[in-house]
Scaffold this motif. Structure first.
Motif, PDB file in Angstrom:
ATOM      1  N   ALA A 147      60.338  61.096   8.608  1.00 50.87           N
ATOM      2  CA  ALA A 147      61.030  61.628   9.741  1.00 50.87           C
ATOM      3  C   ALA A 147      59.403  61.687  10.734  1.00 50.87           C
ATOM      4  N   MET A 148      58.577  62.513  10.421  1.00 52.71           N
ATOM      5  CA  MET A 148      56.712  62.171  11.036  1.00 52.71           C
ATOM      6  C   MET A 148      56.691  61.667  11.451  1.00 52.71           C
ATOM      7  N   ASP A 149      56.465  59.980  11.033  1.00 56.45           N
ATOM      8  CA  ASP A 149      56.708  58.439  11.157  1.00 56.45           C
ATOM      9  C   ASP A 149      57.523  58.292  12.383  1.00 56.45           C
ATOM     10  N   VAL A 150      58.107  58.064  11.622  1.00 54.52           N
ATOM     11  CA  VAL A 150      59.490  57.752  12.156  1.00 54.52           C
ATOM     12  C   VAL A 150      59.330  58.253  13.997  1.00 54.52           C
ATOM     13  N   GLY A 151      59.515  59.865  13.954  1.00 56.35           N
ATOM     14  CA  GLY A 151      59.216  60.048  15.222  1.00 56.35           C
ATOM     15  C   GLY A 151      57.869  59.969  16.150  1.00 56.35           C
ATOM     16  N   ILE A 152      57.074  59.513  15.526  1.00 60.19           N
ATOM     17  CA  ILE A 152      55.352  58.570  16.219  1.00 60.19           C
ATOM     18  C   ILE A 152      55.461  57.250  17.037  1.00 60.19           C
ATOM     19  N   ARG A 153      56.594  56.881  15.424  1.00 61.45           N
ATOM     20  CA  ARG A 153      56.139  55.240  16.144  1.00 61.45           C
ATOM     21  C   ARG A 153      57.334  54.876  16.912  1.00 61.45           C
ATOM     22  N   ALA A 154      57.927  55.793  17.150  1.00 66.23           N
ATOM     23  CA  ALA A 154      59.016  55.861  18.552  1.00 66.23           C
ATOM     24  C   ALA A 154      58.746  56.074  20.140  1.00 66.23           C
ATOM     25  N   VAL A 155      57.581  57.056  20.054  1.00 68.97           N
ATOM     26  CA  VAL A 155      56.470  57.902  20.748  1.00 68.97           C
ATOM     27  C   VAL A 155      55.248  56.641  21.423  1.00 68.97           C
ATOM     28  N   ASN A 156      54.962  55.442  20.158  1.00 66.42           N
ATOM     29  CA  ASN A 156      54.647  54.931  20.435  1.00 66.42           C
ATOM     30  C   ASN A 156      55.195  53.535  21.353  1.00 66.42           C
ATOM     31  N   TRP A 157      56.483  53.115  20.933  1.00 65.99           N
ATOM     32  CA  TRP A 157      57.165  52.545  21.664  1.00 65.99           C
ATOM     33  C   TRP A 157      57.788  52.596  22.254  1.00 65.99           C
ATOM     34  N   ILE A 158      57.527  53.602  23.415  1.00 68.56           N
ATOM     35  CA  ILE A 158      58.165  54.390  24.422  1.00 68.56           C
ATOM     36  C   ILE A 158      57.017  53.900  25.060  1.00 68.56           C
ATOM     37  N   ALA A 159      56.048  54.601  24.724  1.00 69.25           N
ATOM     38  CA  ALA A 159      54.713  54.557  25.914  1.00 69.25           C
ATOM     39  C   ALA A 159      54.020  52.832  25.850  1.00 69.25           C
ATOM     40  N   VAL A 160      54.560  52.105  25.200  1.00 72.04           N
ATOM     41  CA  VAL A 160      54.369  50.882  25.819  1.00 72.04           C
ATOM     42  C   VAL A 160      55.374  50.158  26.644  1.00 72.04           C
ATOM     43  N   TYR A 161      56.605  50.969  27.205  1.00 75.31           N
ATOM     44  CA  TYR A 161      57.108  49.945  28.110  1.00 75.31           C
ATOM     45  C   TYR A 161      56.652  50.019  29.212  1.00 75.31           C
ATOM     46  N   ILE A 162      56.395  50.575  29.614  1.00 72.12           N
ATOM     47  CA  ILE A 162      55.509  50.332  31.232  1.00 72.12           C
ATOM     48  C   ILE A 162      54.885  49.172  31.110  1.00 72.12           C
ATOM     49  N   PHE A 163      53.807  49.186  30.355  1.00 71.46           N
ATOM     50  CA  PHE A 163      53.153  47.793  30.456  1.00 71.46           C
ATOM     51  C   PHE A 163      53.453  46.429  30.608  1.00 71.46           C
ATOM     52  N   PHE A 164      54.597  46.683  29.416  1.00 69.06           N
ATOM     53  CA  PHE A 164      55.887  45.314  29.334  1.00 69.06           C
ATOM     54  C   PHE A 164      57.218  44.569  29.592  1.00 69.06           C
ATOM     55  N   LYS A 165      57.592  45.971  30.251  1.00 70.96           N
ATOM     56  CA  LYS A 165      58.926  45.731  30.814  1.00 70.96           C
ATOM     57  C   LYS A 165      59.192  44.342  31.987  1.00 70.96           C
ATOM     58  N   ASP A 166      57.843  44.330  32.705  1.00 73.79           N
ATOM     59  CA  ASP A 166      58.450  43.192  33.673  1.00 73.79           C
ATOM     60  C   ASP A 166      57.878  41.787  33.248  1.00 73.79           C
ATOM     61  N   SER A 167      57.574  41.495  31.697  1.00 73.22           N
ATOM     62  CA  SER A 167      57.271  40.445  30.824  1.00 73.22           C
ATOM     63  C   SER A 167      58.212  39.073  31.123  1.00 73.22           C
ATOM     64  N   LYS A 168      57.678  37.966  32.446  1.00 75.29           N
ATOM     65  CA  LYS A 168      58.860  37.179  32.436  1.00 75.29           C
ATOM     66  C   LYS A 168      59.580  36.359  31.100  1.00 75.29           C
ATOM     67  N   MET A 169      58.227  36.975  30.142  1.00 72.95           N
ATOM     68  CA  MET A 169      58.256  36.330  28.711  1.00 72.95           C
ATOM     69  C   MET A 169      59.486  36.948  27.342  1.00 72.95           C
ATOM     70  N   ILE A 170      59.603  38.323  27.820  1.00 76.55           N
ATOM     71  CA  ILE A 170      60.468  39.335  27.147  1.00 76.55           C
ATOM     72  C   ILE A 170      62.223  39.186  28.079  1.00 76.55           C
ATOM     73  N   ASN A 171      62.987  38.670  27.517  1.00 75.40           N
ATOM     74  CA  ASN A 171      64.133  38.467  27.853  1.00 75.40           C
ATOM     75  C   ASN A 171      65.507  39.907  27.956  1.00 75.40           C
ATOM     76  N   LYS A 172      66.874  39.844  28.120  1.00 75.93           N
ATOM     77  CA  LYS A 172      66.552  40.970  28.811  1.00 75.93           C
ATOM     78  C   LYS A 172      67.788  41.813  27.095  1.00 75.93           C
ATOM     79  N   ASP A 173      67.730  40.728  25.943  1.00 76.74           N
ATOM     80  CA  ASP A 173      68.572  40.450  24.148  1.00 76.74           C
ATOM     81  C   ASP A 173      67.049  41.479  23.610  1.00 76.74           C
TER      82      ASP A 173
END
Length: 666
Positions: A194-220
């Motif tokens: 579960a430690m690694d699950v938690g750290i993975r979640a943090v790192n996914w969350i931390a990069v949302y801000i960078f990629f949220k407006d990419s036109k190459m990433i769709n809603k799905d």
């Protein structure tokens, strides 16, 4: 030894109450997980899509999209641009340097469940049935865990903002999709901790801000991304690592994962009340548990009770970075919590050597939460990246000054660059008696001595047999060092070697260990040393331990005194009873890389850089100068040298070593 025999042996090391608790938990878990496994066979774990159809996180990250131009300009001003792009391109090419591997190409398709160092693959199955450790092979489960923490994504995000090149967004998207596909919930090795699950979640969350407006990433994609994050939170809550007698960095990582997920879903107004209630519970739980664990795991003086400098760095980062995020979102902790966190950062500042590196005392696995800068080549025994952040949080110029080498970390986490930070007063000698670290300093000499309780109040989980061992730095040059940890379960013999008495700068009597340990119980050490401080002053240390009392009738005392350019080290082996038996003992000094050593009569001459150190000795014989392995980071080995002194029958008599700085080399 079979898995059952190992478990029985572990039970024998527990108290009666702990053993009963462990058995009770197992009696509940066995039927529960058996039923859960059968359910997953019939229907893989997933979650309905409709609650997430229109979801977008609405919280304050360290920075926001409006800060992009300013952040890019500041990155250019500190000359970090090129190294970010170089690291990001390696990631796009699937070239990684993890846990001492060096740069390795992982193939066009990443095998997320493979230890690429040994070639071992953990087949997908129900996570409770996966044997993560087998001491009969050299597989290291930390390798797939480390890769699946996704700590490389922050570098991809930085490169995307700096270049607007969609290849970085596409790599992010491809890796996440591939990982979700190949790691069904509760059905791969990457769901076993579960430690690694938690750290993975943090790192996914931390990069949302960078990629949220990419036109190459769709809603799905974002729909599946958010669903997976929610399932990460559910998994952590069901698998909290708080079942042992002591909580530590694993449980703290669980809490931090829930904290970030709770913030991320903070304003999640779903028409599914159960989901909305669940995400709110994560945040409430994390606030309460962070406040509690701050005082459970960390002592009044700021030291951490795992008795490892490397784990102190990890625990400090977990608290510090999450506290900064909470503050951005209007969540404040009480004064006691903040004071204790500030003390933890002071500890990092005070143990740092003049060369910017920290002494590696106890276990070290290079654990991090977010790797914000220098992803492919960050220095594992340099903890100063936390000090710049702490300087901004606590408004302290000394933290800012000592953290100025890591301006990029401060920039991304606090959206600030420290400019013209005034030089603080020199760091002074300081004692950390709660966990047994003592630092002697003057304008040339740094000496860190270990003398204290084993980790987790005597369980020795991350402790080594290093009582009265020390590190020595002269004029910024390391001369005498701790050799590190090397590896954990990948090679249990090497694991035991690096935590043994003979691999530390202290006295060993006969072949006895200061504290005994079972060769296959790699995270337990029975406390027998019970080290005590006798006296500490600004220029001297005096301590003792009892590790040899029952084995040889000897108490080891050590004094270290600094007088201008001279270090006097005095060992006393006190016999508690009259005996004619001659007891053999040795004392080792493990030298830092690139220290040149030569004999001059009955003296040693050590030199490194422009510094020369002469060592003379009384009442003991110089035995040998040999090669020895040392490990400055997890999974790496270097060739070092060790000086060994030895003698027989010297009881109740002072054994003196005089280390004299001669000045610059001719």
């Amino acid at each position: 030894m079979g898995e059952l025999a190992t478990k029985i042996k572990k039970l024998k090391t527990m108290s009666f109450e702990e053993a009963v608790k462990k058995i009770a938990i197992k009696l509940y878990e066995v039927p529960y997980y058996k039923l859960r496994k059968e359910r997953i066979k019939l229907k893989p774990i997933t979650i309905k899509s409709y609650p997430f159809d229109s979801f977008a996180p609405n919280y304050q990250f360290f920075f926001n999209s409006n800060d992009k131009a300013s952040l890019i300009n500041k990155i250019q001003s500190i000359d970090a641009h090129d190294s970010i792009i170089e690291d990001a391109n390696k990631i796009c090419n699937h070239v990684f340097n993890l846990l001492g591997s060096g740069d390795v190409f992982l193939g066009t398709e990443i095998a997320w469940n493979k230890d690429f160092k040994s070639g071992f693959v953990w087949e997908n199955r129900f996570y409770k049935d996966i044997q993560i450790v087998d001491l009969s092979n050299n597989a290291d489960v930390k390798v797939p865990w480390e890769l699946s923490r996704f700590q490389h994504l922050f570098t991809l995000g930085k490169a995307y903002w700096l270049t607007d090149d969609e290849k970085y967004a596409l790599e992010f998207k491809a890796e996440i999709e591939d990982w979700i596909l190949k790691n069904p919930v509760e059905m791969s090795v990457n769901w076993t901790c579960a430690m690694d699950v938690g750290i993975r979640a943090v790192n996914w969350i931390a990069v949302y801000i960078f990629f949220k407006d990419s036109k190459m990433i769709n809603k799905d994609f974002w729909l599946e991304f958010h669903k997976s994050l929610f399932l990460h939170g559910e998994f952590i809550m069901r698998n909290l690592e708080n079942k042992s007698s002591h909580t530590g960095n694993h449980y703290l990582s669980n809490i931090v994962g829930l904290a970030w997920l709770g913030i991320y879903f903070l304003k999640f107004h779903s028409n599914d009340r159960k989901i909305s209630k669940e995400t709110s519970k994560w945040l409430d739980f994390s606030i309460k548990e962070l406040e509690k664990e701050m005082f459970v795991q960390n002592n009044e003086d700021g030291s951490n009770y795992e008795a490892s400098t490397s784990y102190h760095r990890l625990v400090t980062e977990l608290f510090l970075v999450t506290t900064i995020l909470y503050k951005k979102n209007g969540i404040q902790f009480n004064k006691g919590y903040m004071d204790r966190l500030e003390k933890m950062c002071e500890f990092i500042m005070n143990i740092t050597k003049p060369n910017g590196l920290a002494p590696i005392i106890g276990d070290a696995d290079d654990g991090r939460l977010l790797i914000i800068s220098n992803y492919s080549n960050w220095i594992r025994n340099d903890f100063r990246h936390l000090l710049g952040m702490a300087g901004e949080l606590f408004v302290r110029n000394d933290f800012k000054y000592y953290g100025k080498a890591y301006m990029e970390d401060t920039l991304w986490s606090c959206n600030k660059l420290p400019i013209d930070t005034p030089i603080p007063k020199n760091l002074e000698s300081i004692a950390y008696p709660k966990m047994g670290y003592y630092i002697l300093r003057n304008n040339k000499i740094y000496c860190c001595i270990r003398c204290g309780e084993l980790s987790f109040h005597g369980e020795g989980t991350h402790s080594h047999n290093d009582q009265l061992s020390f590190e020595l730095n002269i004029d910024g040059e390391d001369f005498i060092i701790d050799p590190g940890s090397y590896v954990y379960t990948a090679d249990y013999q090497e694991r035991n070697k690096f935590r043994s008495t003979e691999m530390h700068n202290t006295v060993q009597i006969e072949q006895y260990e200061q504290n005994i340990f079972d060769e296959q119980n790699l995270f337990y050490m029975k406390e027998q040393s019970f080290a005590e401080l006798l006296k500490f002053k600004i220029d001297s240390f005096h301590g003792k331990h009892f590790g040899y009392l029952e084995k040889a009738g000897i108490i080891h005392e050590r004094k270290i005194e600094i007088v201008e350019d001279i270090i006097l080290l005095t060992d006393i082996l006190k016999s508690v009873e009259e005996s004619s038996k001659e007891i053999w003992h040795k004392m080792k000094l493990i030298l830092a890389p690139n220290v040149h050593v030569s004999e001059m009569g009955n003296k040693l001459i050590l030199s490194k850089g422009s510094v020369v150190l002469k060592i003379s000795h009384e009442n003991i014989s110089l035995s040998s100068i040999e090669g020895t392995p040392i490990s400055s980071s997890y999974g790496t080995l270097e060739n070092g040298k060790v000086v060994q002194y030895e003698n027989k029958g010297i009881h109740n008599k002072e054994i003196i070593y005089k280390l004299e700085i001669l000045g610059e080399k001719a």
